[in-house]
Motif scaffolding. Structure first.
Motif, mmCIF file in Angstrom:
data_model
loop_
_atom_site.group_PDB
_atom_site.id
_atom_site.type_symbol
_atom_site.label_atom_id
_atom_site.label_comp_id
_atom_site.label_asym_id
_atom_site.label_seq_id
_atom_site.Cartn_x
_atom_site.Cartn_y
_atom_site.Cartn_z
ATOM 1 N N GLN A 162 -15.992 -14.389 79.853
ATOM 2 C CA GLN A 162 -17.432 -14.309 80.120
ATOM 3 C C GLN A 162 -17.952 -15.610 80.718
ATOM 4 O O GLN A 162 -18.790 -15.600 81.635
ATOM 5 C CB GLN A 162 -18.178 -13.983 78.823
ATOM 6 C CG GLN A 162 -17.949 -12.564 78.324
ATOM 7 C CD GLN A 162 -18.554 -12.325 76.945
ATOM 8 O OE1 GLN A 162 -18.739 -13.266 76.164
ATOM 9 N NE2 GLN A 162 -18.850 -11.072 76.633
ATOM 10 N N SER A 163 -17.451 -16.734 80.221
ATOM 11 C CA SER A 163 -17.901 -18.038 80.718
ATOM 12 C C SER A 163 -17.422 -18.289 82.139
ATOM 13 O O SER A 163 -18.119 -18.928 82.938
ATOM 14 C CB SER A 163 -17.407 -19.151 79.787
ATOM 15 O OG SER A 163 -17.900 -18.961 78.476
ATOM 16 N N LYS A 201 -15.900 -22.480 71.505
ATOM 17 C CA LYS A 201 -15.423 -21.399 70.647
ATOM 18 C C LYS A 201 -14.410 -21.978 69.670
ATOM 19 O O LYS A 201 -13.588 -22.823 70.036
ATOM 20 C CB LYS A 201 -14.768 -20.291 71.482
ATOM 21 C CG LYS A 201 -14.303 -19.087 70.681
ATOM 22 C CD LYS A 201 -15.464 -18.344 70.044
ATOM 23 C CE LYS A 201 -14.987 -17.129 69.262
ATOM 24 N NZ LYS A 201 -16.097 -16.438 68.574
ATOM 25 N N THR A 254 -14.728 -14.817 75.201
ATOM 26 C CA THR A 254 -15.652 -15.926 75.455
ATOM 27 C C THR A 254 -15.289 -16.658 76.741
ATOM 28 O O THR A 254 -16.156 -16.971 77.572
ATOM 29 C CB THR A 254 -15.638 -16.918 74.277
ATOM 30 O OG1 THR A 254 -16.114 -16.262 73.101
ATOM 31 C CG2 THR A 254 -16.519 -18.129 74.561
ATOM 32 N N GLN A 266 -19.539 -24.208 77.107
ATOM 33 C CA GLN A 266 -19.444 -23.155 76.100
ATOM 34 C C GLN A 266 -18.323 -23.529 75.138
ATOM 35 O O GLN A 266 -17.265 -24.014 75.563
ATOM 36 C CB GLN A 266 -19.128 -21.814 76.775
ATOM 37 C CG GLN A 266 -18.976 -20.630 75.843
ATOM 38 C CD GLN A 266 -20.290 -20.174 75.262
ATOM 39 O OE1 GLN A 266 -20.772 -20.781 74.303
ATOM 40 N NE2 GLN A 266 -20.880 -19.135 75.823
#
Length: 703
Positions: free
Chosen positions: A146-147, A334, A143, A332
């Protein structure tokens, strides 16, 4: 045949090393000659065995990388991606012993310096970037990567409770981003790992040399992580900074560990001036901003590791500020929810949360945890003794408490701070890395010296600032007994103060990897907790331990005089009417394998004071490496202690045959003394056959 090979260069100020595995050593070494750093390595060691299948070899390689990194002698040239936690046939039964033997051999060759047990307890090992990530952490890693590649996101918030591996993930990712692309060996990755490989390659294209910082708000933990960065190739202690340091530079990527401890301008004490200066330099109104604002402004990308339940005082940046950031379209998020620290696992975490908030059903049986020692003590002295015993056996056992007593000893060294019944205790004498300080076992730490750290066992004193209202059936706070001024001043809402204090105790209850023990001052709270938490010994509440008759193997063990053991230890073990018995504290479980004897001399005075009566358990086999043992041998000549006996820390070096059998090459019996004249005893050859391990040391009963 598979080979493991450590390569090293001892000549550098901070020696470097590389660990690899191959089926073609000549070809792999030739490749290393083209690498700018590896070509400087001067020594190579090949480790091979017919038992090295591919899974075993990869696992042994990963363990060598982890432990050499934690050993601290070398900076490793290895990248930290791809250290999988392999499962395979006979991993624990055969290969764990092989790795221990390999490690002992590396120590003998002066490639490694510390025992595995020592490394397991070290911060350098626990927070090393050379870790096998869990599936939970791997998903968070993906995550974040990708961010970082997605220009729509500027902020990544990784949420997780205490012990969910936030710091490990932060250090792992920081090292990953600071590793040059040529240092990755992608040839060993399988097809299922290709997505991560692709992400790494894209990240290195976007950030070939990123300007990064790791912000840690707490000064003590920040110093600990600086020490870790000093030992990792590509990382520098200067990369670990405090929040105010953000005013000096802007960064491509800013990591913030323990971001719930970022501050606002409330109850800052001596930090007010630095906060105001940094705010002004960054163009903020110091009365309206917080350090989270600084992070956002000074980073192109910000990665924050956050747990709202670890916010413990009004100076912490408010939850609302993090909520706004999490809800921002450029953020984002998580969640990490696997528990890595406490062996009680998610069940224990849920239990203590419900316990502290009064959500457990009445009539529920006291909790029983298979792999976690969780008990309440009636006697504070018994708890202190138990923690000291655990520290002798397994290290990193500490007493901590809520801030319910003033810190008198800060200005008056030597004065006692904590007075409970007839006991007088002292707060931590240092705020910097207190857990690892020499006198920590004799002191009591607080939330400010333990947050962010791991312990093996934690003894927690619930002070008089926290109690229980039997009418309302809820935990209550006695503000007048809470002495952290910066923790309560300007807190007008009693529920807010209660939340801070409950956060403190929950955080303390999540420090211990193997166990947590409670002593509770408030009688009503003690009774409430006793409904759900087992007592260390039920009888201790009503029985005066010193007045009960001695019952063999119930509350006492045989006391042997080793000086009288002319016929060997087995002769002593014939228990009869003439056997002397010594009382064992009732909270210590004993069996017929336990016995006691007096230890005379200074050779073990770091652990066992001269003249102490110690508790031992009969040796029934298994690994003794790193343990303190009582041994019998005709070579020993110690008239004071017992002519054929000695007590030392045991270390063995073994060799393995092709059929999996093994034999000792040598045994080292190491003193643990402040007196350097005591030297290790080395046994080899025929001397090994006469050695008998009589017992394993469990603790000091009387000094």
């Amino acid at each position: 045949m598979s080979f493991l090979y450590p390569l090293n260069n001892q000549a550098e100020k901070m020696p470097s090393a590389y660990v690899g595995e191959t089926t073609d050593a000549q070809s792999r070494f030739a490749n290393h000659l083209h690498h700018p750093d590896k070509q400087k390595l001067t020594q190579a060691y090949l480790i091979s065995s017919d038992k090295f299948n591919k899974s075993a070899t990869l696992d042994l390689e990963a363990n060598l990388i982890k432990y050499l990194s934690g050993d601290g002698k070398y900076q490793l040239l290895n990248a930290n991606l791809g250290l999988a936690n392999h499962r395979y046939y006979q991993k624990d039964e055969v290969y764990a012993a092989i790795f221990r033997a390999v490690w002992d051999d590396l120590r003998q060759k002066n490639i490694a310096q510390h025992s595995l047990e020592y490394i397991d307890n070290s911060d350098l090992f626990k927070y090393s970037p050379y870790k096998s990530l869990s599936p939970d952490q791997t998903l968070a890693l993906i995550t974040v990567m990708q961010s970082l590649l997605d220009d729509r996101y500027r902020h990544i918030v990784i949420e997780g409770g205490a012990g969910t591996g936030k710091t490990i993930l932060a250090v792992f990712l920081f090292k990953l981003l600071q590793t040059h692309i040529e240092d990755f060996y992608f040839g060993g990755f399988g097809a299922d790992e290709q997505p991560i490989v692709d992400l790494v390659k894209k990240l290195k294209q976007k950030y070939p040399n990123p300007n990064m910082a790791l912000v840690i708000p707490m000064a003590s933990f920040r110093q600990t992580v600086k020490k870790i960065f000093k030992h990792v190739k590509g990382l520098q202690p200067s990369m670990v900074i405090g929040p105010a340091d953000l005013s000096r530079n802007k960064y491509d990527i800013v990591f913030v560990d323990e971001s719930h401890r970022l501050r606002q301008r409330v109850n800052l004490g001596a930090y007010f001036r630095a906060f105001d200066e940094a705010s002004q330099k960054l163009g903020f109104d110091s009365d309206k901003c917080n350090e989270l604002d600084w992070v956002v402004q000074q980073s192109d990308k910000a990665i924050l590791f956050y747990d709202e339940d670890q916010s413990i005082k009004p100076s912490d940046a408010p939850k609302e500020a993090f909520d706004r950031l999490k809800n921002h379209p450029q953020t984002q998020t998580k969640l990490l929810d696997s528990q890595f620290r406490v062996r009680g696992g998610p069940r224990y975490v849920r239990f203590i949360t419900q316990l502290l908030h009064g959500r457990l059903p009445k009539g529920q049986e006291p909790i029983k945890l298979k792999d976690y020692d969780f008990k309440q003590f009636h006697s504070l002295q018994a708890l202190i003794d138990h923690i000291k015993q655990k520290n002798q056996q397994e290290k990193l056992a500490r007493m901590v408490a809520g801030y319910a007593w003033p810190w008198v000893s800060k200005k008056n060294p030597g004065a006692a701070d904590i007075h409970i019944n007839d006991l007088a205790l002292t707060w931590n004498s240092t705020s910097n890395d207190w857990i690892n300080s020499p006198n920590a076992i004799h002191e009591v730490g607080c939330i400010h010296t333990t947050q962010g750290y791991d312990l093996n066992y934690t003894g927690i004193i619930f002070g008089p600032e926290i109690g229980y209202d039997t009418q309302k059936q809820e935990i209550i706070i006695h503000r007048q007994h809470y002495y952290d001024r910066n923790g309560k001043d300007n807190v007008k809402n009693p529920e807010q103060l209660k939340a801070y204090i409950l956060h403190i105790y929950k955080t303390l209850m999540l420090r211990g990897i193997r166990g947590t023990y409670l002593y509770i001052c408030d009688e009503a709270l003690r009774d409430y907790v006793a409904q759900y938490v087992p007592w260390a010994d039920q009888a201790a509440a009503t029985v005066n331990d010193d007045e009960t008759p001695l019952e063999p193997y119930i509350n006492s063990v045989p006391l042997y005089d080793l000086k009288a053991a002319a016929g060997g230890f087995s002769e002593l073990q014939q228990v009869g009417e003439d056997t002397d018995w010594i009382r064992v504290p009732i909270h210590i479980p004993i069996t017929k394998d336990h016995f006691a004897c007096q230890v005379v001399g200074e050779s073990m005075n770091k652990v066992i004071p001269n003249g102490s009566i110690c508790l031992f358990r009969k040796d029934n086999g298994g690994s003794r490496n790193g343990k303190i043992v009582l041994v019998e041998h005709s070579r020993f000549r110690d008239a004071a202690f017992g002519a054929n006996y000695t007590i030392k820390e045991y270390h063995s070096q073994k060799h393995y045959e092709a059929d999996g059998t093994w034999a000792h090459d040598r045994i080292l019996l190491k003193p643990l003394s402040d007196d350097p004249t005591y030297q290790p005893i080395v046994l080899k050859g025929d001397e090994l056959t006469e050695l008998k391990v009589v017992g394993l040391f469990e603790g000091v009963l009387q000094e």
